[in-house]
Design an enzyme around this catalytic site. Structure first.
Site, PDB file in Angstrom:
ATOM      1  CB  CYS A   1      -0.904   0.010   1.230  1.00 32.05           C
ATOM      2  SG  CYS A   1      -1.917   1.507   1.343  1.00 32.05           S
TER       3      CYS A   1
ATOM      4  CB  CYS B   1      -2.013   4.471   4.013  1.00 32.43           C
ATOM      5  SG  CYS B   1      -2.423   4.489   5.751  1.00 32.43           S
ATOM      6  CB  SER B   2      -0.711   0.875   6.659  1.00 30.74           C
ATOM      7  OG  SER B   2      -1.893   1.503   7.128  1.00 30.74           O
ATOM      8  CB  CYS B   3      -4.682  -0.672   2.451  1.00 30.77           C
ATOM      9  SG  CYS B   3      -5.401   0.961   2.739  1.00 30.77           S
TER      10      CYS B   3
END
Lengths: 119, 210
Positions: B115, B118-120
């Protein structure tokens, strides 16, 4: 390929928008999440289900922290900052009561007599 | 006031990960926000505790179970690739509000997930992501020089294999379906699942071999 090459001028990107940029080696270290970090995660899950802080609002909060804070804060520090800001913007909590509660918690933590009742 | 009395006093039990000697401003903020939300009747301590426990219960074993089923059941594999969300629900795993796309490794293609913004992450299947998945070097570099990043993980992909990197979003999460290792014909589903590591489901590594 063309698209990201075109976008590769830093001034056209948000500071979170780093795909394709150069960077150092991937540091493989991992840490076990602390309870407070898990609680931040849980707050977002529950507030999202309640329709009070949606994931896109979390993202906006994180992506408007400013580049400096974004770099300095840890992952869940960014999250709680963003969640808190959205809750204040929506009037769900007040900034004054937040400040008072933080002071109370700090005092409680530092007081050996009440240390059991920490957050 | 907190309901959580499960931890010993900080002076009696010096700082572990959950017991810092001093609370940071952000830990104070978390505690203060949590207590305000409970005071206002928006959340309960029990609900927060249950959400923490539910997240703790999600581990890569769930992702491994899905992949092992796909390895032994071609019809399930077809459904998994067709609609990852529905196929996980068949095994009692909810993707929550997110949609799952499963990408299959083949002799021609190796898949990796990231991602960049971000951090998905497929957290319903793998639990919370490792720190490096959220790190700037991984997010920035894996889309541009995936082979170099995989090399840092000790994973070498042959030059004649395409490396395909999938950039996740808040609404759409990816999971890699690794290739079943050779020499595993005699293994049952549980033994196969034990070969499937978290990193092989992200695509930065290959499954273990028996």
């Amino acid at each position: 390929m063309i698209a990201w090459q075109h976008r590769d001028t830093a001034d056209m990107r948000g500071y979170h928008d780093i795909g394709g940029l150069a960077g150092g080696a991937v540091e493989r270290g991992e840490h076990d999440y602390a309870l407070w970090e898990k609680r931040v995660d849980a707050l977002l899950v529950l507030l999202s289900e309640a329709g009070l802080v949606r994931v896109d609002e979390l993202r906006r909060g994180i992506e408007t922290l400013g580049a400096d804070a974004y770099d300095k804060l840890s992952y869940y520090e960014r999250w709680i900052s963003a969640i808190t800001r959205v809750l204040i913007e929506k009037g769900v909590i007040g900034i004054d009561e937040l400040g008072r509660n933080m002071e109370t918690l700090k005092a409680r933590w530092n007081d050996p007599a009440t240390g059991e009742a920490k957050p | 006031m907190s309901e959580d009395h499960s931890h010993s006093h900080p002076h009696a039990d010096p700082a572990g990960p959950d017991e810092p000697a001093m609370l940071t401003d952000y830990q104070l903020m978390e505690g203060a926000v949590r207590e305000l939300l409970v005071e206002k009747g928006i959340l309960t301590h029990a609900a927060i505790r249950e959400a923490v426990e539910a997240m703790d219960a999600r581990t890569p074993a769930q992702g491994a179970r899905v992949v092992a089923r796909a390895w032994v059941d071609p019809a399930y594999k077809a459904r998994l690739l067709e609609n990852g969300t529905a196929a996980c629900e068949e095994l009692g795993i909810s993707m929550g509000p997110t949609h799952l796309v499963v990408v299959e490794n083949t002799p021609e293609v190796h898949n990796v997930i990231v991602c960049t913004l971000c951090s998905c992450y497929p957290r319903m299947l793998l639990g919370l992501p490792p720190d490096w998945y959220k790190s700037k070097p991984y997010r920035s570099r894996v889309v541009r020089e995936p082979r170099a990043v995989l090399h840092e993980f000790g994973t070498e992909i042959a030059d004649n294999v395409t490396v395909r990197v999938h950039d996740s979003t808040a609404d759409m999460r990816y999971l890699v379906l690794p290739r079943r290792p050779a020499g595993t014909d005699v293994l049952d589903e549980a033994a196969l699942a034990a070969l499937i590591t978290r990193d092989s489901l992200i695509g930065v590594a290959l499954p273990r071999t028996p």
